[in-house]
Enzyme design. Structure first.
Site, short mmCIF file in Angstrom:
data_model
loop_
_atom_site.label_atom_id
_atom_site.label_comp_id
_atom_site.label_asym_id
_atom_site.label_seq_id
_atom_site.Cartn_x
_atom_site.Cartn_y
_atom_site.Cartn_z
N CYS A 64 38.76 44.63 36.73
CA CYS A 64 37.46 45.57 37.03
C CYS A 64 36.82 45.98 35.97
CB CYS A 64 38.03 46.50 38.20
SG CYS A 64 36.43 46.89 39.25
N HIS B 93 41.17 44.08 42.04
CA HIS B 93 42.36 44.98 41.69
C HIS B 93 43.95 44.47 42.16
CE1 HIS B 93 40.45 48.50 40.13
NE2 HIS B 93 39.45 47.92 40.89
N GLU C 287 46.80 45.15 41.34
CA GLU C 287 47.85 46.30 41.21
C GLU C 287 47.76 47.16 42.46
OE1 GLU C 287 44.79 46.22 39.75
OE2 GLU C 287 44.13 48.28 39.64
N1 GLN Z 1 32.02 48.63 37.92
C1 GLN Z 1 32.85 49.59 37.36
C2 GLN Z 1 32.19 49.77 36.11
O1 GLN Z 1 31.68 49.18 35.48
C3 GLN Z 1 34.32 49.42 37.40
C4 GLN Z 1 34.68 49.72 38.75
C5 GLN Z 1 36.26 49.63 38.87
O2 GLN Z 1 37.09 49.39 37.79
N2 GLN Z 1 36.88 49.93 39.88
O3 GLN Z 1 32.70 50.77 35.42
#
Ligand code: GLN
Length: 197
Positions: free
Chosen positions: A84, A179, A181
């Site tokens: 992410c 995610h 995890e």
């Molecule tokens: N879109 C978010 C960012 O760029 C990341 C979101 C996440 O890690 N759950 O910071």
């Protein structure tokens, strides 16, 4: 073996737990360390950059000197998994928002990203996705997730959801928009362990 989890913010404990479970299943002995400052990355055989807020994470990693250490580790072939916000940071090219805010990226993978690709309405959702090499679909949890909008020739696409790339690999670097995890399925952490060898 030693695996480091960048522990500035985000789903640190969840990655540690998933990793521990995968290591146990694979009967691999390893230390898992949480990295909050410079000096530890060079001692690790693999690194995980969790989700969170990529702006905060990026700024902190630059300021504390961890960003430079991660770049060196990545270039020497150390496996790095970014989930992410971690995917955002691995990218070489950001979107308009990244450009406008002059956000610091690690710039390691030949990918362009859209930081908040899945919009506000769908801030958080789950979906079964295909993942290259997996026989059964993977239940992926997306939270304000980014996506990969473009990539170079060296990048292998591992998963596409709704027509956009949500997982990719470039040699020792693994980027996931979701995610792994936060769900019980250990297959992605096993995939990462195989990258470590
Ligand atoms: N879109 C978010 C960012 O760029 C990341 C979101 C996440 O890690 N759950 O910071």
């Amino acid at each position: 073996m030693r695996i480091g989890v960048i522990a500035i913010q985000g789903n640190v404990e969840e990655h540690v737990d998933s990793l521990r479970a995968a290591l146990k299943q694979a009967q691999i002995e390893a230390d898992i360390i949480k990295i909050k400052h410079a000096g530890l990355v060079p001692s690790c055989d693999a690194i995980i950059i969790p989700g969170g807020e990529s702006t905060t994470l990026g700024r902190f990693m630059e300021r504390e000197g961890m960003a430079g250490e991660i770049r060196i580790a990545a270039r020497s072939g150390i496996p790095i998994m970014g989930t992410c916000a971690g995917l955002v940071l691995l990218a070489r090219n950001g979107d308009e928002q990244v450009e406008k805010t002059n956000q610091a990226l690690l710039g390691l993978m030949d990918i362009s990203i859209n930081r908040n690709a899945f919009g506000r309405q769908k801030d958080s959702f789950e979906s079964l996705i295909g993942f290259k090499g997996f026989e059964e679909p993977f239940r992926a949890l997306f939270i304000r997730a980014p996506c990969i909008t473009d990539h170079g020739k060296e990048v292998e696409i591992l998963s596409i959801y709704n027509g956009v790339i949500v997982a990719a690999r470039q040699k020792n670097l693994l980027a996931l928009a979701f995610h792994p995890e936060l769900t019980d399925d250990p297959r992605i952490h096993h995939y990462f362990l195989k990258m470590i060898g």
